[in-house]
Scaffold this motif. Structure first.
Motif, PDB file in Angstrom:
ATOM      1  N   SER A   5      32.281   1.628  79.640  1.00 11.25           N
ATOM      2  CA  SER A   5      33.533   1.248  79.882  1.00 11.25           C
ATOM      3  C   SER A   5      34.261   0.475  78.736  1.00 11.25           C
ATOM      4  O   SER A   5      33.199  -0.382  78.289  1.00 11.25           O
ATOM      5  CB  SER A   5      33.863   0.824  81.355  1.00 11.25           C
ATOM      6  OG  SER A   5      33.108  -0.184  81.612  1.00 11.25           O
ATOM      7  N   PHE A   6      35.472   0.461  78.552  1.00  7.91           N
ATOM      8  CA  PHE A   6      36.239  -0.288  77.491  1.00  7.91           C
ATOM      9  C   PHE A   6      36.655  -1.761  78.261  1.00  7.91           C
ATOM     10  O   PHE A   6      37.383  -1.529  79.108  1.00  7.91           O
ATOM     11  CB  PHE A   6      37.018   0.434  76.668  1.00  7.91           C
ATOM     12  CG  PHE A   6      38.149  -0.465  76.161  1.00  7.91           C
ATOM     13  CD1 PHE A   6      37.774  -0.827  74.708  1.00  7.91           C
ATOM     14  CD2 PHE A   6      39.049  -0.977  76.473  1.00  7.91           C
ATOM     15  CE1 PHE A   6      38.576  -1.409  73.809  1.00  7.91           C
ATOM     16  CE2 PHE A   6      39.950  -1.392  75.709  1.00  7.91           C
ATOM     17  CZ  PHE A   6      39.813  -1.972  74.387  1.00  7.91           C
ATOM     18  N   ASP A   7      36.317  -2.566  77.730  1.00  6.76           N
ATOM     19  CA  ASP A   7      36.780  -3.806  78.227  1.00  6.76           C
ATOM     20  C   ASP A   7      36.596  -4.923  77.489  1.00  6.76           C
ATOM     21  O   ASP A   7      35.960  -5.790  76.951  1.00  6.76           O
ATOM     22  CB  ASP A   7      35.692  -4.352  79.425  1.00  6.76           C
ATOM     23  CG  ASP A   7      36.202  -5.656  80.148  1.00  6.76           C
ATOM     24  OD1 ASP A   7      37.181  -6.313  79.543  1.00  6.76           O
ATOM     25  OD2 ASP A   7      35.467  -6.315  81.255  1.00  6.76           O
ATOM     26  N   PRO A   8      38.159  -5.096  76.953  1.00  5.26           N
ATOM     27  CA  PRO A   8      38.693  -6.154  75.953  1.00  5.26           C
ATOM     28  C   PRO A   8      38.180  -7.493  76.256  1.00  5.26           C
ATOM     29  O   PRO A   8      37.984  -8.458  75.354  1.00  5.26           O
ATOM     30  CB  PRO A   8      39.823  -5.982  75.360  1.00  5.26           C
ATOM     31  CG  PRO A   8      40.486  -5.296  76.693  1.00  5.26           C
ATOM     32  CD  PRO A   8      39.238  -4.522  77.380  1.00  5.26           C
ATOM     33  N   ARG A   9      38.202  -7.887  77.440  1.00  6.63           N
ATOM     34  CA  ARG A   9      37.928  -9.317  78.019  1.00  6.63           C
ATOM     35  C   ARG A   9      36.284  -9.409  78.389  1.00  6.63           C
ATOM     36  O   ARG A   9      35.940 -10.311  78.920  1.00  6.63           O
ATOM     37  CB  ARG A   9      38.591  -9.237  79.313  1.00  6.63           C
ATOM     38  CG  ARG A   9      40.031  -9.282  79.101  1.00  6.63           C
ATOM     39  CD  ARG A   9      40.872  -9.730  80.437  1.00  6.63           C
ATOM     40  NE  ARG A   9      42.330  -9.813  80.090  1.00  6.63           N
ATOM     41  CZ  ARG A   9      42.820 -10.882  79.358  1.00  6.63           C
ATOM     42  NH1 ARG A   9      42.130 -11.869  79.115  1.00  6.63           N
ATOM     43  NH2 ARG A   9      44.074 -10.721  78.933  1.00  6.63           N
ATOM     44  N   ARG A  10      35.300  -8.479  77.924  1.00  5.22           N
ATOM     45  CA  ARG A  10      34.008  -8.689  78.236  1.00  5.22           C
ATOM     46  C   ARG A  10      33.417  -9.922  77.693  1.00  5.22           C
ATOM     47  O   ARG A  10      33.943 -10.196  76.665  1.00  5.22           O
ATOM     48  CB  ARG A  10      33.326  -7.382  77.604  1.00  5.22           C
ATOM     49  CG  ARG A  10      31.881  -7.225  77.713  1.00  5.22           C
ATOM     50  CD  ARG A  10      31.386  -6.170  77.097  1.00  5.22           C
ATOM     51  NE  ARG A  10      31.769  -4.860  77.395  1.00  5.22           N
ATOM     52  CZ  ARG A  10      31.371  -4.284  78.323  1.00  5.22           C
ATOM     53  NH1 ARG A  10      30.558  -4.865  79.141  1.00  5.22           N
ATOM     54  NH2 ARG A  10      31.967  -2.976  78.804  1.00  5.22           N
ATOM     55  N   ALA A  11      32.507 -10.490  78.434  1.00 11.51           N
ATOM     56  CA  ALA A  11      32.055 -11.939  77.863  1.00 11.51           C
ATOM     57  C   ALA A  11      30.905 -11.456  76.756  1.00 11.51           C
ATOM     58  O   ALA A  11      30.599 -10.426  76.677  1.00 11.51           O
ATOM     59  CB  ALA A  11      31.363 -12.376  79.150  1.00 11.51           C
ATOM     60  N   ARG A  66      31.951  -1.168  69.423  1.00  6.67           N
ATOM     61  CA  ARG A  66      30.702  -1.173  70.182  1.00  6.67           C
ATOM     62  C   ARG A  66      30.455   0.017  71.054  1.00  6.67           C
ATOM     63  O   ARG A  66      29.684   0.869  71.000  1.00  6.67           O
ATOM     64  CB  ARG A  66      30.554  -2.380  71.125  1.00  6.67           C
ATOM     65  CG  ARG A  66      29.134  -2.331  72.037  1.00  6.67           C
ATOM     66  CD  ARG A  66      29.444  -3.295  73.070  1.00  6.67           C
ATOM     67  NE  ARG A  66      30.480  -2.815  74.088  1.00  6.67           N
ATOM     68  CZ  ARG A  66      30.185  -1.902  74.909  1.00  6.67           C
ATOM     69  NH1 ARG A  66      29.065  -1.175  74.959  1.00  6.67           N
ATOM     70  NH2 ARG A  66      31.129  -1.402  75.782  1.00  6.67           N
ATOM     71  N   LEU A  67      31.552   0.462  71.717  1.00  2.76           N
ATOM     72  CA  LEU A  67      31.889   1.630  72.629  1.00  2.76           C
ATOM     73  C   LEU A  67      31.691   2.700  72.040  1.00  2.76           C
ATOM     74  O   LEU A  67      30.780   3.755  72.018  1.00  2.76           O
ATOM     75  CB  LEU A  67      33.060   1.468  73.279  1.00  2.76           C
ATOM     76  CG  LEU A  67      33.233   2.828  74.307  1.00  2.76           C
ATOM     77  CD1 LEU A  67      32.429   2.493  75.437  1.00  2.76           C
ATOM     78  CD2 LEU A  67      34.613   2.578  74.886  1.00  2.76           C
TER      79      LEU A  67
END
Ligand code: HEM
Length: 409
Positions: free
Chosen positions: A325-331, A277-278
């Motif tokens: 930002s990169f957030d693998p825990r993103r909802a 996505r990023l």
């Protein structure tokens, strides 16, 4: 056609508008004859009439025919019989070649590419069964990959010229010999000399068994279709794996509590789609209106007018202020899936998405990307502190090399 400058093309960039255009029946894939970016014209020379450039009923029919390449048993076989054994062989070779300092080194780009090229060769139906053929194929692939991405190359014309020359070599050395072998095999099966079970589920078989569809175009369509598959499958996935590893390692520096999750398939799957996505491999796609249309934002697009559909901006729009930002825990986002539009949407949505990402737990497949990342992390993959990664000369970030050490071997 008149190729126009990037600035003169109308852009569609909100999630709502982009989603609307991709799914609308009033828009078609942009064609080389439309007033669009010159890169599309050049790209048409190398992959013209392929599924990604086909329009209307012809595209629908092509998608229907080619969906058989992505049957679940075929994908399971790719993962278990190609990807995993190939990774094991590569790791064993790297281990045997460890240097005087006893450190096992490799290159993430080269490893991903080697594994994925084998999958792709099987999917298309070309023979890379000897180390010499494989090496030659890899060499041609790298050059073909650059040539077919003319739009994203800094020097488009030079890239196209090189791409066409390499496409010819691919045709002469790989595609045509495979084509003839398939013709012989299918004739033998027809005559009862060989069983139907000998027929591979690959692109060349599919094209030979559906000639009435492909005969709508010139003879070159077969090679252009195979070229599309070669470049659409391996280059994109290789790029995303390198970028994911890079961004994930940086995340782990600031989130050491997640370090153990390096081998966790669910965490890796979340990290991979978030990275897709990023970084958005294909930043934008072109579509042309087939009638006057008003988009949800009120923007009016006239019949015959092409628009640039910004997948990257729509991805930012749907996620909001933390999008960069990169957030693998993103909802999960309120709309769409976590990969955003990394694989596009609507009729031209990536046909290989299911191969790359897996399809859930029902078939025990992780997808090619997570299988590669997880296997290498299990072997202790870390960035090689002694050598920096290098980038390709493309307009979007793409690693040419990513040196790694395998600390668990
Ligand atoms: C991470 C890996 C990949 C990414 C990010 C990606 C991305 C995309 C995107 C954005 C499109 C849509 C283009 C459009 O809307 O005009 C697309 C189409 C396509 N992709 Fe992928 N792709 C990936 C892997 C693959 C693989 C592994 C294959 C084949 C095995 C593949 C084959 C194709 C084909 C044939 C199309 C054209 C589909 C159509 O126009 O109907 N891709 N891909």
């Amino acid at each position: 056609m008149t190729a126009v400058s990037e600035d003169a093309i109308h852009e569609v960039s909100t999630w709502e508008d982009v989603h609307f255009v991709l799914r609308s029946r009033s828009f078609e894939q942009v064609a080389p004859e439309d007033d669009y970016h010159e890169g599309t014209v050049l790209q048409g020379k190398i992959i013209g009439d392929s599924v990604v450039m086909a329009r209307g009923p012809a595209h629908l029919e092509r998608r229907r025919l080619e969906s058989v390449l992505f049957r679940i048993p075929t994908l399971v076989a790719y993962e278990n019989e190609l990807v995993k054994p190939r990774l094991a062989t590569i790791l064993a070779r790297l281990e045997a070649d460890r240097g005087a300092d006893r450190v096992v080194r490799g290159d993430l780009v080269a490893i991903s590419q080697a594994v994925l090229l084998e999958v792709m060769a099987k999917l298309v139906g070309v023979d890379v069964s000897t180390p010499e053929r494989e090496d030659r194929f890899r060499e041609l692939f790298v050059r073909l990959d650059d040539g077919s991405r003319v739009r994203h190359m800094v020097d488009m014309h030079k890239a196209l010229e090189e791409g066409l020359a390499v496409q010819k070599l691919f045709g002469d050395e790989f595609f045509r010999p495979a084509w003839e072998e398939h013709e012989q095999l299918l004739a033998d099966v027809e005559a009862g000399r060989r069983p139907e079970t000998d027929v591979p589920n690959d692109l060349i078989t599919l094209m030979q068994r559906n000639r009435e569809h492909f005969e709508q175009w010139d003879e070159g369509v077969y090679l252009r279709e195979a070229t599309l598959y070669v470049v659409a499958s391996t280059g994109t996935t290789t790029r995303e794996i390198g970028l994911c590893f890079d961004v994930l390692e940086r995340w782990l520096e600031s989130h050491p509590e997640d370090a153990e999750l390096r081998t966790d398939p669910d965490f890796l799957a979340a990290a991979f789609v978030e990275s897709c996505r990023l970084h958005q491999s294909i930043q934008d796609v072109g579509r042309t209106a087939t009638e006057d249309v008003t988009l949800p934002s009120g923007m009016v697009v006239r019949k015959g007018q092409p628009v640039r559909v910004s997948l990257v901006k729509a991805n930012r729009d749907v996620v909001g202020s933390s999008a960069e930002s990169f957030d693998p825990r993103r909802a999960d986002p309120a709309v769409g899936d976590r990969a955003g539009l990394a694989f596009s949407d609507g009729r031209h949505q990536c046909i290989g998405k299911i191969l790359v990402l897996g399809s859930g737990n029902d078939d025990n497949r992780l997808g090619t990307a997570v299988t590669i990342l997880q296997t290498l992390y299990e072997a202790g993959m870390r960035a090689d502190p002694s050598t920096q990664p290098t980038l390709k000369a493309t307009t979007t970030k793409r690693f040419a090399t990513y040196p790694i050490v395998l600390t668990g071997l």
